[in-house]
Design a protein around this motif. Sequence first.
Motif, short mmCIF file in Angstrom:
data_model
loop_
_atom_site.label_atom_id
_atom_site.label_comp_id
_atom_site.label_asym_id
_atom_site.label_seq_id
_atom_site.Cartn_x
_atom_site.Cartn_y
_atom_site.Cartn_z
N LYS A 57 0.82 -1.21 0.00
CA LYS A 57 0.00 0.00 0.00
C LYS A 57 0.85 1.26 0.00
CE LYS A 57 -4.04 -2.21 1.97
NZ LYS A 57 -4.79 -2.58 3.19
N ASP A 58 2.10 1.13 0.43
CA ASP A 58 3.04 2.26 0.37
C ASP A 58 3.79 2.27 -0.95
OD1 ASP A 58 4.13 4.53 1.67
OD2 ASP A 58 5.97 3.41 2.11
N GLU A 59 3.41 1.36 -1.86
CA GLU A 59 3.95 1.26 -3.21
C GLU A 59 5.44 0.87 -3.25
OE1 GLU A 59 2.96 4.74 -5.48
OE2 GLU A 59 0.83 4.59 -5.01
N ASP A 60 5.87 0.18 -2.22
CA ASP A 60 7.22 -0.41 -2.23
C ASP A 60 7.07 -1.83 -2.78
OD1 ASP A 60 9.74 -1.39 -1.85
OD2 ASP A 60 9.85 -0.94 0.29
N TYR A 61 6.88 -1.93 -4.10
CA TYR A 61 6.47 -3.20 -4.69
C TYR A 61 7.57 -4.26 -4.69
CZ TYR A 61 2.51 -0.39 -6.20
OH TYR A 61 1.41 0.43 -6.21
N TYR A 62 8.80 -3.85 -4.81
CA TYR A 62 9.90 -4.83 -4.78
C TYR A 62 9.90 -5.59 -3.45
CZ TYR A 62 12.42 -3.61 -9.06
OH TYR A 62 12.79 -3.44 -10.39
N THR A 63 9.88 -4.82 -2.35
CA THR A 63 9.92 -5.47 -1.04
C THR A 63 8.62 -6.19 -0.73
OG1 THR A 63 11.25 -3.55 -0.37
CG2 THR A 63 10.63 -5.09 1.36
N ALA A 64 7.50 -5.62 -1.17
CA ALA A 64 6.20 -6.26 -0.95
C ALA A 64 6.14 -7.62 -1.63
CB ALA A 64 5.08 -5.36 -1.45
N ALA A 65 6.63 -7.69 -2.86
CA ALA A 65 6.62 -8.96 -3.60
C ALA A 65 7.40 -10.02 -2.83
CB ALA A 65 7.23 -8.77 -4.99
N TYR A 66 8.54 -9.62 -2.30
CA TYR A 66 9.37 -10.56 -1.54
C TYR A 66 8.68 -11.00 -0.25
CZ TYR A 66 12.98 -12.22 1.63
OH TYR A 66 13.68 -12.96 2.54
N GLN A 67 8.11 -10.03 0.49
CA GLN A 67 7.50 -10.35 1.78
C GLN A 67 6.23 -11.18 1.62
OE1 GLN A 67 8.75 -10.07 4.70
NE2 GLN A 67 10.54 -8.83 4.19
N PHE A 68 5.44 -10.90 0.60
CA PHE A 68 4.24 -11.72 0.36
C PHE A 68 4.65 -13.15 -0.01
CE2 PHE A 68 1.52 -7.83 -0.43
CZ PHE A 68 0.60 -8.12 0.57
N GLU A 69 5.70 -13.27 -0.82
CA GLU A 69 6.18 -14.60 -1.19
C GLU A 69 6.72 -15.34 0.03
OE1 GLU A 69 9.08 -16.73 -4.51
OE2 GLU A 69 8.84 -14.54 -4.49
N ARG A 70 7.41 -14.61 0.85
CA ARG A 70 7.94 -15.17 2.09
C ARG A 70 6.79 -15.67 2.97
NH1 ARG A 70 10.45 -11.54 6.99
NH2 ARG A 70 10.93 -13.24 8.42
N PHE A 71 5.72 -14.90 3.02
CA PHE A 71 4.55 -15.30 3.82
C PHE A 71 3.97 -16.61 3.29
CE2 PHE A 71 0.07 -15.58 4.72
CZ PHE A 71 -0.05 -15.17 6.03
N SER A 72 3.77 -16.69 1.97
CA SER A 72 3.18 -17.89 1.37
C SER A 72 4.03 -19.12 1.63
CB SER A 72 3.00 -17.70 -0.14
OG SER A 72 2.05 -16.72 -0.41
#
Length: 267
Positions: free
Chosen positions: A82-97
């Motif tokens: 939501k803060d548009e930090d898409y690089y880190t978000a992609a990694y953290q969501f993948e890490r969560f999954s």
Amino acid sequence: MFKNMKYVGYLVIVFIVATSCSSYQKALKSEDVKVKYDLAESLYKEGKYPKANRLFEQILPKYAGKPQGERVVFMYADALYKDEDYYTAAYQFERFSTSYPNSQKSEEAAFYSAKSSYMLSPVFSIDQADTYSALNKLQGFINNYPQSEFLSEANEMVQKLTSKLEKKELEIAKNYSKTYYYKSSIKSIDNFLLDYPGSSYKEEALFVKLDASYKLAINSYEYLIKDRLLEAQEAYDDLLKYFPNTTFADQASKIQEDIKEELSKRS
């Protein structure tokens, strides 16, 4: 009286802001993980994502392997998105999954990891490595969650990314022709038509091939011209076969007339 009330109101706002900032700074420096967690969650719910993320970053290691860790990682990934930090978000969501495959949020995290990658896809005119990466992630999500509520949006993103790649390939072929590399242009179009047979750019691609084929013919050595004119004629026939009412009719007809004229000289 009214001015005094405004002044008091102003002081109240200043006090609240100062207190809030003070609480945030104290939480950042605090050794109490729960204080950080509570404030991070509160800031997250208020939409104050940059501040929330600074706290999440501090407490993530503390919650590794603990029941609350699942919630912390997801909130952190979501705040990044939501803060548009898409690089880190992609990694953290993948890490969560990966870390919580049985979580009720696992599917959502997988989708937003792919969508974060989608958001990183650049304009068609520059390198498309991120586009290919996003396509792979989206296709993986579609394969893994064929009944997902996010399926329609995922398919739509795949179509948009594919169209971007098609546009990129077509522009490469057009640029070859503009710089007199007609053979390369024709080869690029042939590959394009093989890779994207149902492309929305197919009509333009066929015209580009016709134009490049004719220009290659008339700029060839004499002994090659006739055969290459016949190949250009085939390119014209292909365009009309698939698009009898082509939007390039005027230009294509002019090329066709020139082909006939040049062939008549060599009959």
